[in-house]
Enzyme design. Structure first.
Site, PDB file in Angstrom:
ATOM      1  N   LYS A 149       0.869  -1.186   0.000  1.00  0.00           N
ATOM      2  CA  LYS A 149       0.000   0.000   0.000  1.00  0.00           C
ATOM      3  C   LYS A 149       0.904   1.232   0.000  1.00  0.00           C
ATOM      4  CE  LYS A 149      -4.452  -1.060   0.235  1.00  0.00           C
ATOM      5  NZ  LYS A 149      -5.454  -0.538  -0.733  1.00  0.00           N
ATOM      6  N   ASN A 160      -1.858   5.293   2.607  1.00  0.00           N
ATOM      7  CA  ASN A 160      -2.984   4.388   2.843  1.00  0.00           C
ATOM      8  C   ASN A 160      -2.613   3.220   3.763  1.00  0.00           C
ATOM      9  OD1 ASN A 160      -4.528   5.920   0.991  1.00  0.00           O
ATOM     10  ND2 ASN A 160      -3.660   4.765  -0.719  1.00  0.00           N
ATOM     11  N   TYR A 178       7.428  -3.371   3.216  1.00  0.00           N
ATOM     12  CA  TYR A 178       8.254  -4.485   2.717  1.00  0.00           C
ATOM     13  C   TYR A 178       9.727  -4.065   2.603  1.00  0.00           C
ATOM     14  CZ  TYR A 178       9.697  -8.316  -0.391  1.00  0.00           C
ATOM     15  OH  TYR A 178      10.341  -9.399  -0.967  1.00  0.00           O
TER      16      TYR A 178
END
Length: 450
Positions: free
Chosen positions: A298, A302, A356
């Site tokens: 995302k 968000n 990530y």
């Protein structure tokens, strides 16, 4: 996922069209096939030092066809540039310009490998300049080579001699088809107190013979391929994944003649359960591959706590916790090896992946710090940072984005889970003796980012 574009541009009439239009023309990479020669033709060794002669003798002992001087128009399987005693620019220029005369003669799938010393602030300025210049020149050459040929470098630490086993082991990996998707990268080999590589064991195709290896996230994709390759190379396998993947996990473990362990790596006692299983079945644990990982992409605007926290919990916090339990246990070998899966997203960043990329950059930092704490011991820890690899995850990327991403590397194509697995096996093996705390990119020299 099949790379149909690569298949098309290697078949007529589309090959002619692609050439006329100046489109990328990736070729099938030369990957390792048991029984096939290490390199596809003679190897040229350039350099005048005793180290160069030592490398030439090593290659002769491997049964390779070795040249010490250029032969006009002769096709070459590889060129090895040995600059271990270089103190100035004249030697650098001499060797690279000699290579320039034959670089067009390097066969498809060929290799160029430099062996030099790392630049240091303690060096004389000209020495440091010459040593650092190898970095820029080698990485540029990697971008010029075609036909699936690659160029990589070995930096031999001042504390290590040219006869250190890790130097020959790393050279063997970089010359081989096992490094097909490693391009434009450097590995530093330091002094080692661990097990040295054995040519005989390599010839038998079992560099991990007698070792016990755990692979997390093993039920599918890259994890399943790592299991397959570690088993091929002789390791006893313990395949680990979450209970929900139990059926696939059992199949992967059975195919490797190993055992399956259903455990969530985020559970507080995951490391203890892995160690207990390994000690009960094999007496000890020698290799741990932290492959388990998730994405919850995302934009940061968000991003919610659930997505952020779950990615860090699986990709990074679990590794930190399990490593702590491993290093406190008597069942983790004194010469044990840990290999962690990082990502080029953790190096260059990626839109929509702040969570990530944070987790994978964290892995790189963890590996660097843990490696430093191993100083003087036989243990090693390293990371592999894959680039665009064909997996179920990348298959979900929209077509146009996926095609662009595939071509944004010097090799103009994506890698395979096999390419990651081959590199993990190398870093787990005695061939990587003296390599510790480092991150090796398996990305075909991706053109975006660092």
């Amino acid at each position: 996922m099949t790379d149909n574009y690569t298949r098309l541009v290697n078949a007529q009439p589309f090959a002619r069209v692609a050439k006329t239009l100046g489109l990328p023309r990736p070729v099938p990479l030369r990957r390792h096939v048991p029984g096939e020669p290490l390199i596809p033709g003679p190897v040229l060794v350039l350099g005048t030092s005793d180290g160069a002669q030592h490398v030439a003798s090593t290659l002769l002992n491997w049964g390779l066809d070795v040249r010490r001087h250029v032969r006009p128009k002769e096709k070459l399987g590889a060129a090895v540039l040995v600059l271990d005693t270089m103190t100035g620019l004249s030697e650098l220029s001499s060797v690279f310009l000699e290579l320039a005369g034959v670089v067009r003669n390097i066969l498809p799938g060929g290799r160029v490998v430099t062996i030099s010393r790392p630049a240091s602030s303690a060096d004389e300025p000209e020495t440091a300049a010459a040593r650092q210049a190898v970095d820029g020149s080698l990485r540029s050459l990697a971008k010029e080579l075609r036909g699936g040929a690659t160029a990589n470098g070995i930096l031999v630490a001042e504390s290590a001699g040219m006869s250190a086993g890790g130097v020959s082991g790393t050279l063997r990996f970089l010359l081989s088809g096992k490094s097909a998707y490693v391009d434009g990268q450097f590995l530093t080999v330091g002094a080692s107190t661990g097990i040295e590589p054995a040519h005989e064991r390599q010839q038998q195709g079992a560099p991990l013979s007698g070792r016990t290896a755990v692979v997390t996230g093993a039920a599918r994709g890259i994890g399943a391929e790592i299991v397959k390759i570690l088993r091929r190379d002789g390791a006893h396998i313990i395949a680990v994944d979450v209970p929900a993947a139990g059926e696939q996990l059992a199949q992967v473990a059975n195919n490797a003649g190993g055992t399956a362990l259903q455990v969530d790596v985020t559970s507080p006692n995951a490391g203890e359960r892995i160690l207990e299983h390994a000690a009960g079945r094999y007496g000890r644990l020698d290799i741990v591959v932290h492959n388990a990982g998730i994405t919850r992409d995302k934009l940061l605007a968000n991003m919610d706590p659930g997505r952020w926290n779950s990615v860090l919990a699986v990709n990074l916090e679990s590794q930190l916790r399990i490593n702590k339990q491993l290093l406190e246990s008597e069942h983790f070998s004194e010469d044990g090896s840990i290999v962690c899966l990082a990502s080029t997203s953790g190096i260059a960043g990626n839109r929509g992946q702040t969570n990530y990329a944070a987790s994978k950059a964290g892995v790189i930092g963890m590996v660097r710090a843990t490696g430093a704490s191993f100083g003087g011991s036989q243990r090693r820890i390293n990371a592999v940072a894959p680039g665009f690899i064909e997996t179920e995850m990348t298959a979900k990327i929209p077509f146009a984005t996926r095609e662009i991403a595939r071509r944004l590397s010097s090799l103009q194509q994506s890698g395979l889970p096999l390419d990651v697995a081959e590199t993990v096996s190398f870093l787990s093996s005695p061939d990587a003796a003296g390599i510790n705390g480092q991150t090796l990119r398996v990305c075909g020299q991706n053109l975006v980012g660092a």
